[in-house]
Design a protein around this motif. Sequence first.
Motif, PDB file in Angstrom:
ATOM      1  N   THR A   8       0.842  -1.195   0.000  1.00 43.49           N
ATOM      2  CA  THR A   8       0.000   0.000   0.000  1.00 43.49           C
ATOM      3  C   THR A   8       0.878   1.247   0.000  1.00 43.49           C
ATOM      4  O   THR A   8       2.048   1.216   0.406  1.00 43.49           O
ATOM      5  N   ARG A   9       0.291   2.314  -0.432  1.00 39.06           N
ATOM      6  CA  ARG A   9       0.992   3.595  -0.445  1.00 39.06           C
ATOM      7  C   ARG A   9       1.435   3.974   0.969  1.00 39.06           C
ATOM      8  O   ARG A   9       2.558   4.432   1.175  1.00 39.06           O
ATOM      9  N   ASP A  14       5.537   4.839   5.149  1.00 38.66           N
ATOM     10  CA  ASP A  14       6.051   4.606   6.499  1.00 38.66           C
ATOM     11  C   ASP A  14       7.525   4.210   6.466  1.00 38.66           C
ATOM     12  O   ASP A  14       8.317   4.663   7.290  1.00 38.66           O
ATOM     13  N   VAL A  15       7.916   3.363   5.516  1.00 35.20           N
ATOM     14  CA  VAL A  15       9.312   2.933   5.399  1.00 35.20           C
ATOM     15  C   VAL A  15      10.204   4.118   5.011  1.00 35.20           C
ATOM     16  O   VAL A  15      11.289   4.301   5.567  1.00 35.20           O
ATOM     17  N   LEU A  16       9.741   4.934   4.076  1.00 35.68           N
ATOM     18  CA  LEU A  16      10.548   6.061   3.610  1.00 35.68           C
ATOM     19  C   LEU A  16      10.723   7.163   4.644  1.00 35.68           C
ATOM     20  O   LEU A  16      11.740   7.863   4.643  1.00 35.68           O
ATOM     21  N   GLY A  77      15.001  13.401  -3.899  1.00 31.16           N
ATOM     22  CA  GLY A  77      13.642  13.501  -3.382  1.00 31.16           C
ATOM     23  C   GLY A  77      13.030  12.108  -3.305  1.00 31.16           C
ATOM     24  O   GLY A  77      13.474  11.183  -3.991  1.00 31.16           O
ATOM     25  N   HIS A  78      12.032  11.952  -2.465  1.00 26.97           N
ATOM     26  CA  HIS A  78      11.381  10.657  -2.247  1.00 26.97           C
ATOM     27  C   HIS A  78       9.875  10.845  -2.367  1.00 26.97           C
ATOM     28  O   HIS A  78       9.316  11.752  -1.758  1.00 26.97           O
ATOM     29  N   ARG A  79       9.228   9.972  -3.146  1.00 22.51           N
ATOM     30  CA  ARG A  79       7.796  10.124  -3.398  1.00 22.51           C
ATOM     31  C   ARG A  79       7.151   8.747  -3.495  1.00 22.51           C
ATOM     32  O   ARG A  79       7.778   7.798  -3.954  1.00 22.51           O
ATOM     33  N   VAL A  80       5.882   8.673  -3.068  1.00 24.10           N
ATOM     34  CA  VAL A  80       5.114   7.435  -3.214  1.00 24.10           C
ATOM     35  C   VAL A  80       3.807   7.775  -3.916  1.00 24.10           C
ATOM     36  O   VAL A  80       3.080   8.672  -3.493  1.00 24.10           O
ATOM     37  N   GLU A  81       3.527   7.055  -5.006  1.00 26.47           N
ATOM     38  CA  GLU A  81       2.310   7.274  -5.785  1.00 26.47           C
ATOM     39  C   GLU A  81       1.392   6.058  -5.668  1.00 26.47           C
ATOM     40  O   GLU A  81       1.866   4.922  -5.675  1.00 26.47           O
ATOM     41  N   HIS A  82       0.114   6.316  -5.602  1.00 26.73           N
ATOM     42  CA  HIS A  82      -0.886   5.251  -5.586  1.00 26.73           C
ATOM     43  C   HIS A  82      -0.983   4.626  -6.979  1.00 26.73           C
ATOM     44  O   HIS A  82      -1.047   5.340  -7.976  1.00 26.73           O
ATOM     45  N   ARG A  87      -0.841  -1.869  -4.526  1.00 26.54           N
ATOM     46  CA  ARG A  87       0.383  -1.524  -5.260  1.00 26.54           C
ATOM     47  C   ARG A  87       0.620  -0.007  -5.200  1.00 26.54           C
ATOM     48  O   ARG A  87      -0.315   0.784  -5.234  1.00 26.54           O
ATOM     49  N   CYS A  88       1.897   0.336  -5.139  1.00 24.31           N
ATOM     50  CA  CYS A  88       2.274   1.743  -5.191  1.00 24.31           C
ATOM     51  C   CYS A  88       3.560   1.862  -5.998  1.00 24.31           C
ATOM     52  O   CYS A  88       4.215   0.868  -6.301  1.00 24.31           O
TER      53      CYS A  88
END
Length: 118
Positions: A8-9, A14-16, A77-82, A87-88
């Motif tokens: 999940t996103r 949370d990890v990042l 930079g760090h990003r998470v996309e749905h 899946r993300c």
Amino acid sequence: MSRVIPATRDAAWDVLTDTNQWPDWGPSVRAVESSERIVERGTTGRVTTPVGTVPFEITSCRDYRWTWRVAKIPATGHRVEHVRADRCRVVFEIPLLAAGYAPVCQRALGRIEALLRD
């Protein structure tokens, strides 16, 4: 540079953002001292790498994206996309001047995926 991960996103985010987990997925991170365990704008600290310890500051953190300066230099930079419910996409935004850092980011993406599969 990015990778679709079967998580999940929120799990990837949370990890990042958990500085205690940075050495688990960051190939160049040996240790972290941070003013906050979970990063937010203004978080400061020190990151230990194979070549020494350097200061960092989180310069932005919102909408599943955070950026920072390491030794006062803009860094990845760090990003998470749905993508969908299970899946993300985890994205590392590599500054042009740091293009040589891409192989390290590729390894980090693999480590993040492994952490989220466990």
